[in-house]
Design a protein around this motif. Structure first.
Motif, PDB file in Angstrom:
ATOM      1  N   GLY A  22      12.830   4.252   2.746  1.00 65.77           N
ATOM      2  CA  GLY A  22      13.440   5.454   2.204  1.00 65.77           C
ATOM      3  C   GLY A  22      13.770   5.399   0.732  1.00 65.77           C
ATOM      4  O   GLY A  22      14.458   6.287   0.238  1.00 65.77           O
ATOM      5  N   TRP A  23      13.252   4.396  -0.015  1.00 62.29           N
ATOM      6  CA  TRP A  23      13.596   4.303  -1.433  1.00 62.29           C
ATOM      7  C   TRP A  23      12.411   4.575  -2.350  1.00 62.29           C
ATOM      8  O   TRP A  23      12.591   5.102  -3.446  1.00 62.29           O
ATOM      9  N   LEU A  24      11.174   4.233  -1.918  1.00 66.06           N
ATOM     10  CA  LEU A  24      10.028   4.336  -2.827  1.00 66.06           C
ATOM     11  C   LEU A  24       9.731   5.780  -3.218  1.00 66.06           C
ATOM     12  O   LEU A  24       9.544   6.097  -4.393  1.00 66.06           O
ATOM     13  N   ARG A  25       9.672   6.673  -2.238  1.00 70.63           N
ATOM     14  CA  ARG A  25       9.338   8.065  -2.546  1.00 70.63           C
ATOM     15  C   ARG A  25      10.358   8.712  -3.467  1.00 70.63           C
ATOM     16  O   ARG A  25       9.994   9.264  -4.514  1.00 70.63           O
ATOM     17  N   PRO A  26      11.693   8.649  -3.150  1.00 72.67           N
ATOM     18  CA  PRO A  26      12.645   9.276  -4.075  1.00 72.67           C
ATOM     19  C   PRO A  26      12.706   8.596  -5.430  1.00 72.67           C
ATOM     20  O   PRO A  26      12.913   9.262  -6.449  1.00 72.67           O
ATOM     21  N   ALA A  27      12.529   7.263  -5.473  1.00 72.22           N
ATOM     22  CA  ALA A  27      12.573   6.566  -6.757  1.00 72.22           C
ATOM     23  C   ALA A  27      11.381   6.955  -7.622  1.00 72.22           C
ATOM     24  O   ALA A  27      11.522   7.254  -8.813  1.00 72.22           O
ATOM     25  N   THR A  28      10.187   6.959  -7.015  1.00 74.76           N
ATOM     26  CA  THR A  28       8.990   7.336  -7.769  1.00 74.76           C
ATOM     27  C   THR A  28       9.059   8.785  -8.215  1.00 74.76           C
ATOM     28  O   THR A  28       8.805   9.119  -9.380  1.00 74.76           O
ATOM     29  N   PHE A  29       9.405   9.650  -7.283  1.00 73.43           N
ATOM     30  CA  PHE A  29       9.510  11.069  -7.607  1.00 73.43           C
ATOM     31  C   PHE A  29      10.590  11.306  -8.651  1.00 73.43           C
ATOM     32  O   PHE A  29      10.431  12.115  -9.562  1.00 73.43           O
ATOM     33  N   GLY A  30      11.707  10.583  -8.531  1.00 71.64           N
ATOM     34  CA  GLY A  30      12.820  10.775  -9.453  1.00 71.64           C
ATOM     35  C   GLY A  30      12.481  10.399 -10.875  1.00 71.64           C
ATOM     36  O   GLY A  30      12.746  11.165 -11.805  1.00 71.64           O
ATOM     37  N   VAL A  31      11.863   9.236 -11.079  1.00 72.54           N
ATOM     38  CA  VAL A  31      11.575   8.805 -12.447  1.00 72.54           C
ATOM     39  C   VAL A  31      10.507   9.688 -13.083  1.00 72.54           C
ATOM     40  O   VAL A  31      10.600  10.041 -14.270  1.00 72.54           O
ATOM     41  N   VAL A  32       9.521  10.084 -12.312  1.00 69.71           N
ATOM     42  CA  VAL A  32       8.479  10.961 -12.848  1.00 69.71           C
ATOM     43  C   VAL A  32       9.045  12.347 -13.134  1.00 69.71           C
ATOM     44  O   VAL A  32       8.774  12.938 -14.194  1.00 69.71           O
ATOM     45  N   ASP A  33       9.827  12.861 -12.212  1.00 77.22           N
ATOM     46  CA  ASP A  33      10.415  14.188 -12.398  1.00 77.22           C
ATOM     47  C   ASP A  33      11.360  14.192 -13.596  1.00 77.22           C
ATOM     48  O   ASP A  33      11.362  15.130 -14.402  1.00 77.22           O
ATOM     49  N   GLY A  34      12.178  13.144 -13.722  1.00 79.98           N
ATOM     50  CA  GLY A  34      13.093  13.068 -14.855  1.00 79.98           C
ATOM     51  C   GLY A  34      12.363  12.989 -16.177  1.00 79.98           C
ATOM     52  O   GLY A  34      12.715  13.680 -17.138  1.00 79.98           O
ATOM     53  N   LEU A  35      11.332  12.175 -16.222  1.00 83.47           N
ATOM     54  CA  LEU A  35      10.559  12.001 -17.449  1.00 83.47           C
ATOM     55  C   LEU A  35       9.839  13.290 -17.840  1.00 83.47           C
ATOM     56  O   LEU A  35       9.935  13.763 -18.982  1.00 83.47           O
ATOM     57  N   VAL A  36       9.123  13.869 -16.880  1.00 85.21           N
ATOM     58  CA  VAL A  36       8.325  15.062 -17.176  1.00 85.21           C
ATOM     59  C   VAL A  36       9.213  16.262 -17.462  1.00 85.21           C
ATOM     60  O   VAL A  36       9.017  16.989 -18.452  1.00 85.21           O
ATOM     61  N   SER A  37      10.209  16.500 -16.613  1.00 85.84           N
ATOM     62  CA  SER A  37      11.024  17.706 -16.772  1.00 85.84           C
ATOM     63  C   SER A  37      11.870  17.647 -18.038  1.00 85.84           C
ATOM     64  O   SER A  37      11.994  18.655 -18.758  1.00 85.84           O
ATOM     65  N   ASN A  38      12.421  16.467 -18.355  1.00 88.42           N
ATOM     66  CA  ASN A  38      13.265  16.418 -19.548  1.00 88.42           C
ATOM     67  C   ASN A  38      12.431  16.408 -20.824  1.00 88.42           C
ATOM     68  O   ASN A  38      12.841  16.971 -21.843  1.00 88.42           O
ATOM     69  N   PHE A  39      11.258  15.788 -20.783  1.00 84.03           N
ATOM     70  CA  PHE A  39      10.388  15.880 -21.949  1.00 84.03           C
ATOM     71  C   PHE A  39       9.919  17.320 -22.150  1.00 84.03           C
ATOM     72  O   PHE A  39       9.847  17.812 -23.283  1.00 84.03           O
ATOM     73  N   ALA A  40       9.605  17.996 -21.041  1.00 86.94           N
ATOM     74  CA  ALA A  40       9.211  19.400 -21.148  1.00 86.94           C
ATOM     75  C   ALA A  40      10.369  20.237 -21.685  1.00 86.94           C
ATOM     76  O   ALA A  40      10.169  21.147 -22.500  1.00 86.94           O
ATOM     77  N   LEU A  41      11.591  19.925 -21.235  1.00 86.72           N
ATOM     78  CA  LEU A  41      12.764  20.652 -21.722  1.00 86.72           C
ATOM     79  C   LEU A  41      12.972  20.418 -23.218  1.00 86.72           C
ATOM     80  O   LEU A  41      13.210  21.356 -23.992  1.00 86.72           O
ATOM     81  N   VAL A  42      12.871  19.148 -23.623  1.00 82.78           N
ATOM     82  CA  VAL A  42      13.004  18.814 -25.042  1.00 82.78           C
ATOM     83  C   VAL A  42      11.900  19.494 -25.857  1.00 82.78           C
ATOM     84  O   VAL A  42      12.153  20.059 -26.932  1.00 82.78           O
ATOM     85  N   ALA A  43      10.671  19.466 -25.329  1.00 85.66           N
ATOM     86  CA  ALA A  43       9.563  20.115 -26.034  1.00 85.66           C
ATOM     87  C   ALA A  43       9.810  21.611 -26.172  1.00 85.66           C
ATOM     88  O   ALA A  43       9.503  22.217 -27.205  1.00 85.66           O
ATOM     89  N   GLY A  44      10.386  22.201 -25.139  1.00 82.12           N
ATOM     90  CA  GLY A  44      10.655  23.631 -25.186  1.00 82.12           C
ATOM     91  C   GLY A  44      11.670  24.017 -26.237  1.00 82.12           C
ATOM     92  O   GLY A  44      11.460  24.975 -26.997  1.00 82.12           O
ATOM     93  N   VAL A  45      12.767  23.260 -26.334  1.00 84.41           N
ATOM     94  CA  VAL A  45      13.797  23.615 -27.313  1.00 84.41           C
ATOM     95  C   VAL A  45      13.344  23.262 -28.735  1.00 84.41           C
ATOM     96  O   VAL A  45      13.698  23.959 -29.692  1.00 84.41           O
ATOM     97  N   VAL A  46      12.547  22.192 -28.866  1.00 87.81           N
ATOM     98  CA  VAL A  46      11.992  21.888 -30.189  1.00 87.81           C
ATOM     99  C   VAL A  46      11.017  22.992 -30.607  1.00 87.81           C
ATOM    100  O   VAL A  46      11.012  23.445 -31.760  1.00 87.81           O
ATOM    101  N   GLY A  47      10.202  23.438 -29.664  1.00 88.14           N
ATOM    102  CA  GLY A  47       9.289  24.526 -29.952  1.00 88.14           C
ATOM    103  C   GLY A  47      10.012  25.811 -30.321  1.00 88.14           C
ATOM    104  O   GLY A  47       9.508  26.629 -31.089  1.00 88.14           O
TER     105      GLY A  47
END
Length: 239
Positions: A22-47
């Protein structure tokens, strides 16, 4: 090889990794989601023309909100899944107590469906049903496909997803903490992190590391590009 070795304990050629903890799926999904979503958020406000202070504030808010949301969602979903499993387990135990012959027939048919001869299937079912504590566990595994002694932990899933999302979401912000004012440094850091996480995930799942890294990079880059474009359009329109 000696006769003693031949008659001794069978060799263990390999061990399987834990795929139900029960740890691999949420950990993998969490780090990818955090990285992609926050970079996209940062890119959006910079844009949209935001300054470094606004970018950091927005990114930290996205990190906190996203990590809490991920942890809450994982805990509720895993707990709900476990509650459903427990309800079905209780139902199976009641059926074994009230209608043991029908349950014995069901187990016999289940083994027959796997290719066991009818006589042997009936014998195996009787042997496994002799002990009530063994019987309900066997029925649950065969009928529900669930291991009642190894259900995933909601707390493990929540903690894994929270920590992983926060770690991933922190990467795009690090350059701004050190004085960056453009998206270039965040893009480089996030791209490197996407490649590393994609490669590590692929290694854990026995896939090609290049495939995992490139897939992660392409999907993350597309998400960030779309959000940057939206921010650019909205920022231009508002100004």
């Amino acid at each position: 090889m000696t006769a003693t070795a031949d008659l001794g304990t069978p060799e263990i050629h390999h061990q399987h990794r834990d795929v139900t903890g029960g740890w691999l799926r949420p950990a993998t999904f969490g780090v990818v989601d955090g990285l992609v979503s926050n970079f996209a958020l940062v890119a959006g406000v910079v844009g949209g023309g935001a300054g470094a202070h606004a970018v950091v504030l927005t990114g930290l808010a996205g990190l906190t909100a996203g990590a809490c949301s991920m942890a809450t969602g994982e805990f509720v979903s895993v707990s709900s899944q476990n509650e459903l499993a427990q309800a079905e387990i209780a139902r199976e135990r009641r059926e074994l107590a009230t209608n043991p012959q029908e349950e014995l027939r069901e187990l016999t048919l289940a083994y027959e469906a796997k290719g066991v001869r009818p006589e042997l299937a009936a014998e195996i079912a009787r042997e496994l049903t002799a002990d009530p504590e063994v019987a309900w566990r066997v029925h649950v595994r065969e009928e529900l496909g669930v291991d009642p002694d190894d259900l995933p932990s909601g707390w493990t899933a929540a903690a894994s997803s929270f920590a992983a999302f926060a770690l991933g979401a922190l990467v795009p912000l690090l350059p701004f903490f050190f004085g960056a004012s453009t998206l270039a440094a965040a893009l480089i850091a996030s791209s490197a992190a996407l490649i590393v996480t994609g490669g590590l995930t692929a290694r854990l799942t026995a896939r090609s590391e290049w495939f995992g890294a490139s897939r992660q990079l392409v999907l993350g880059g597309l998400s960030a590009a779309v959000t940057f474009g939206v921010g650019l359009l909205v920022g231009t329109g508002v100004s």
